[in-house]
Design a protein around this motif. Structure first.
Motif, PDB file in Angstrom:
ATOM      1  N   GLU A 185     -14.116  -5.809  -1.825  1.00  0.00           N
ATOM      2  CA  GLU A 185     -14.559  -7.190  -2.015  1.00  0.00           C
ATOM      3  C   GLU A 185     -15.957  -7.369  -1.426  1.00  0.00           C
ATOM      4  O   GLU A 185     -16.825  -8.001  -2.036  1.00  0.00           O
ATOM      5  CB  GLU A 185     -13.586  -8.168  -1.358  1.00  0.00           C
ATOM      6  N   LYS A 186     -16.199  -6.776  -0.263  1.00  0.00           N
ATOM      7  CA  LYS A 186     -17.536  -6.840   0.352  1.00  0.00           C
ATOM      8  C   LYS A 186     -18.570  -6.135  -0.521  1.00  0.00           C
ATOM      9  O   LYS A 186     -19.698  -6.609  -0.660  1.00  0.00           O
ATOM     10  CB  LYS A 186     -17.514  -6.221   1.746  1.00  0.00           C
ATOM     11  N   GLN A 187     -18.192  -5.007  -1.098  1.00  0.00           N
ATOM     12  CA  GLN A 187     -19.104  -4.289  -1.986  1.00  0.00           C
ATOM     13  C   GLN A 187     -19.428  -5.142  -3.212  1.00  0.00           C
ATOM     14  O   GLN A 187     -20.575  -5.219  -3.644  1.00  0.00           O
ATOM     15  CB  GLN A 187     -18.518  -2.942  -2.413  1.00  0.00           C
ATOM     16  N   GLY A 188     -18.410  -5.794  -3.764  1.00  0.00           N
ATOM     17  CA  GLY A 188     -18.630  -6.699  -4.896  1.00  0.00           C
ATOM     18  C   GLY A 188     -19.586  -7.817  -4.534  1.00  0.00           C
ATOM     19  O   GLY A 188     -20.460  -8.190  -5.324  1.00  0.00           O
ATOM     20  N   ALA A 189     -19.435  -8.359  -3.319  1.00  0.00           N
ATOM     21  CA  ALA A 189     -20.321  -9.435  -2.867  1.00  0.00           C
ATOM     22  C   ALA A 189     -21.760  -8.953  -2.765  1.00  0.00           C
ATOM     23  O   ALA A 189     -22.696  -9.684  -3.114  1.00  0.00           O
ATOM     24  CB  ALA A 189     -19.842  -9.993  -1.530  1.00  0.00           C
ATOM     25  N   LYS A 190     -21.956  -7.714  -2.310  1.00  0.00           N
ATOM     26  CA  LYS A 190     -23.319  -7.163  -2.237  1.00  0.00           C
ATOM     27  C   LYS A 190     -23.934  -7.075  -3.633  1.00  0.00           C
ATOM     28  O   LYS A 190     -25.098  -7.414  -3.834  1.00  0.00           O
ATOM     29  CB  LYS A 190     -23.308  -5.778  -1.591  1.00  0.00           C
ATOM     30  N   VAL A 191     -23.140  -6.601  -4.588  1.00  0.00           N
ATOM     31  CA  VAL A 191     -23.628  -6.510  -5.966  1.00  0.00           C
ATOM     32  C   VAL A 191     -23.896  -7.909  -6.508  1.00  0.00           C
ATOM     33  O   VAL A 191     -24.912  -8.146  -7.172  1.00  0.00           O
ATOM     34  CB  VAL A 191     -22.622  -5.745  -6.852  1.00  0.00           C
ATOM     35  N   GLY A 192     -23.010  -8.855  -6.210  1.00  0.00           N
ATOM     36  CA  GLY A 192     -23.192 -10.238  -6.650  1.00  0.00           C
ATOM     37  C   GLY A 192     -24.451 -10.870  -6.086  1.00  0.00           C
ATOM     38  O   GLY A 192     -25.165 -11.597  -6.785  1.00  0.00           O
ATOM     39  N   LEU A 193     -24.734 -10.590  -4.818  1.00  0.00           N
ATOM     40  CA  LEU A 193     -25.977 -11.097  -4.209  1.00  0.00           C
ATOM     41  C   LEU A 193     -27.192 -10.503  -4.896  1.00  0.00           C
ATOM     42  O   LEU A 193     -28.182 -11.192  -5.148  1.00  0.00           O
ATOM     43  CB  LEU A 193     -26.016 -10.771  -2.716  1.00  0.00           C
ATOM     44  N   SER A 194     -27.125  -9.228  -5.195  1.00  0.00           N
ATOM     45  CA  SER A 194     -28.223  -8.563  -5.884  1.00  0.00           C
ATOM     46  C   SER A 194     -28.445  -9.184  -7.267  1.00  0.00           C
ATOM     47  O   SER A 194     -29.585  -9.440  -7.665  1.00  0.00           O
ATOM     48  CB  SER A 194     -27.929  -7.071  -6.005  1.00  0.00           C
ATOM     49  N   LEU A 195     -27.365  -9.430  -7.984  1.00  0.00           N
ATOM     50  CA  LEU A 195     -27.484 -10.071  -9.298  1.00  0.00           C
ATOM     51  C   LEU A 195     -28.095 -11.463  -9.172  1.00  0.00           C
ATOM     52  O   LEU A 195     -28.948 -11.850  -9.962  1.00  0.00           O
ATOM     53  CB  LEU A 195     -26.110 -10.192  -9.965  1.00  0.00           C
ATOM     54  N   ARG A 196     -27.629 -12.201  -8.185  1.00  0.00           N
ATOM     55  CA  ARG A 196     -28.153 -13.555  -7.980  1.00  0.00           C
ATOM     56  C   ARG A 196     -29.643 -13.503  -7.670  1.00  0.00           C
ATOM     57  O   ARG A 196     -30.422 -14.304  -8.177  1.00  0.00           O
ATOM     58  CB  ARG A 196     -27.402 -14.256  -6.856  1.00  0.00           C
TER      59      ARG A 196
ATOM     60  N   PRO B  57       0.821  -1.223   0.000  1.00  0.00           N
ATOM     61  CA  PRO B  57       0.000   0.000   0.000  1.00  0.00           C
ATOM     62  C   PRO B  57       0.851   1.268   0.000  1.00  0.00           C
ATOM     63  O   PRO B  57       1.829   1.364   0.735  1.00  0.00           O
ATOM     64  CB  PRO B  57      -0.796  -0.100   1.294  1.00  0.00           C
ATOM     65  N   THR B  58       0.463   2.208  -0.843  1.00  0.00           N
ATOM     66  CA  THR B  58       1.139   3.511  -0.867  1.00  0.00           C
ATOM     67  C   THR B  58       0.483   4.491   0.103  1.00  0.00           C
ATOM     68  O   THR B  58       1.062   5.523   0.407  1.00  0.00           O
ATOM     69  CB  THR B  58       1.110   4.118  -2.285  1.00  0.00           C
ATOM     70  N   GLN B  59      -0.722   4.154   0.546  1.00  0.00           N
ATOM     71  CA  GLN B  59      -1.474   4.953   1.512  1.00  0.00           C
ATOM     72  C   GLN B  59      -1.957   4.003   2.611  1.00  0.00           C
ATOM     73  O   GLN B  59      -2.292   2.859   2.320  1.00  0.00           O
ATOM     74  CB  GLN B  59      -2.702   5.602   0.856  1.00  0.00           C
ATOM     75  N   PRO B  60      -2.053   4.465   3.849  1.00  0.00           N
ATOM     76  CA  PRO B  60      -2.472   3.571   4.933  1.00  0.00           C
ATOM     77  C   PRO B  60      -3.864   2.960   4.741  1.00  0.00           C
ATOM     78  O   PRO B  60      -4.106   1.821   5.147  1.00  0.00           O
ATOM     79  CB  PRO B  60      -2.448   4.462   6.180  1.00  0.00           C
ATOM     80  N   TRP B  61      -4.776   3.652   4.117  1.00  0.00           N
ATOM     81  CA  TRP B  61      -6.150   3.193   3.979  1.00  0.00           C
ATOM     82  C   TRP B  61      -6.335   2.141   2.893  1.00  0.00           C
ATOM     83  O   TRP B  61      -7.367   1.471   2.833  1.00  0.00           O
ATOM     84  CB  TRP B  61      -7.081   4.369   3.699  1.00  0.00           C
ATOM     85  N   VAL B  62      -5.345   1.969   2.012  1.00  0.00           N
ATOM     86  CA  VAL B  62      -5.513   1.071   0.864  1.00  0.00           C
ATOM     87  C   VAL B  62      -5.698  -0.388   1.293  1.00  0.00           C
ATOM     88  O   VAL B  62      -6.524  -1.108   0.728  1.00  0.00           O
ATOM     89  CB  VAL B  62      -4.331   1.205  -0.124  1.00  0.00           C
ATOM     90  N   ALA B  63      -4.981  -0.831   2.312  1.00  0.00           N
ATOM     91  CA  ALA B  63      -5.097  -2.224   2.753  1.00  0.00           C
ATOM     92  C   ALA B  63      -6.526  -2.558   3.162  1.00  0.00           C
ATOM     93  O   ALA B  63      -7.056  -3.621   2.802  1.00  0.00           O
ATOM     94  CB  ALA B  63      -4.130  -2.500   3.899  1.00  0.00           C
ATOM     95  N   SER B  64      -7.170  -1.664   3.886  1.00  0.00           N
ATOM     96  CA  SER B  64      -8.559  -1.933   4.276  1.00  0.00           C
ATOM     97  C   SER B  64      -9.509  -1.762   3.089  1.00  0.00           C
ATOM     98  O   SER B  64     -10.578  -2.378   3.054  1.00  0.00           O
ATOM     99  CB  SER B  64      -8.977  -1.043   5.442  1.00  0.00           C
ATOM    100  N   ALA B  65      -9.126  -0.966   2.108  1.00  0.00           N
ATOM    101  CA  ALA B  65      -9.968  -0.782   0.918  1.00  0.00           C
ATOM    102  C   ALA B  65     -10.117  -2.082   0.140  1.00  0.00           C
ATOM    103  O   ALA B  65     -11.174  -2.334  -0.449  1.00  0.00           O
ATOM    104  CB  ALA B  65      -9.396   0.307   0.020  1.00  0.00           C
ATOM    105  N   TYR B  66      -9.082  -2.931   0.153  1.00  0.00           N
ATOM    106  CA  TYR B  66      -9.180  -4.219  -0.542  1.00  0.00           C
ATOM    107  C   TYR B  66     -10.337  -5.041   0.023  1.00  0.00           C
ATOM    108  O   TYR B  66     -11.130  -5.609  -0.726  1.00  0.00           O
ATOM    109  CB  TYR B  66      -7.881  -5.021  -0.420  1.00  0.00           C
ATOM    110  N   GLN B  67     -10.431  -5.099   1.331  1.00  0.00           N
ATOM    111  CA  GLN B  67     -11.507  -5.872   1.968  1.00  0.00           C
ATOM    112  C   GLN B  67     -12.865  -5.216   1.733  1.00  0.00           C
ATOM    113  O   GLN B  67     -13.859  -5.905   1.484  1.00  0.00           O
ATOM    114  CB  GLN B  67     -11.250  -6.019   3.454  1.00  0.00           C
ATOM    115  N   LEU B  68     -12.906  -3.902   1.826  1.00  0.00           N
ATOM    116  CA  LEU B  68     -14.174  -3.193   1.654  1.00  0.00           C
ATOM    117  C   LEU B  68     -14.730  -3.355   0.246  1.00  0.00           C
ATOM    118  O   LEU B  68     -15.935  -3.553   0.071  1.00  0.00           O
ATOM    119  CB  LEU B  68     -14.007  -1.716   1.995  1.00  0.00           C
TER     120      LEU B  68
END
Length: 141
Positions: free
Chosen positions: A99-110, A86-97
């Motif tokens: 992925e969770k956002q993608g899962a929400k969209v994936g659930l909606s699609l399903r 990470p070049t910024q401290p917040w980037v590491a947590s952004a990866y997890q966030l």
């Protein structure tokens, strides 16, 4: 690897929209490798509701195919196989966030395609029908 998935039509527009949003929001703030990995994280989350319980290799191949829509092969592989420093401290947590956002969209699609398996079966049937029609046209010609 050139794998074709009927379901790519379901996921691709969401992955492409995520890529555009990531570019817009983060292009001047973090490295390209970080943005690429954010896309990979989103795609993993997006496809997990439909493929998370299935064959891991198939799920990974679908993720690769979706990431490859936006990235060239070498960047696709890097985004899927390594986590950039990470070049910024917040980037590491952004990866997890993301992925969770993608899962929400994936659930909606399903949920919208309630019978996802029926959708896939219809796509496969349509492809088989088109192939049979092409063979019949060749025989007539």
């Amino acid at each position: 690897m050139d794998i074709q998935f009927a379901e790519i039509e379901v996921f691709a527009p969401k992955a492409e929209a995520a890529w555009a949003a990531l570019q817009r929001q983060y292009a001047s703030r973090i490295s390209g490798a970080e943005i690429d990995h954010l896309l990979a994280c989103f795609v993993l989350g997006l496809t997990t509701p439909a493929y998370g319980e299935g064959e891991p290799a198939l799920h990974f191949d679908l993720c690769r195919a979706l990431v490859a829509i936006s990235l060239p092969p070498e960047r696709t592989e890097a985004a899927l196989h390594s986590v950039p420093e990470p070049t910024q401290p917040w980037v590491a947590s952004a990866y997890q966030l993301i992925e969770k956002q993608g899962a929400k969209v994936g659930l909606s699609l399903r949920d919208k395609t309630r019978n996802f398996e029926d959708f896939l079966a219809a796509e496969a049937n349509d492809a088989a029908h088109q192939g049979a029609s092409a063979i019949a046209r060749e025989k007539v010609a």
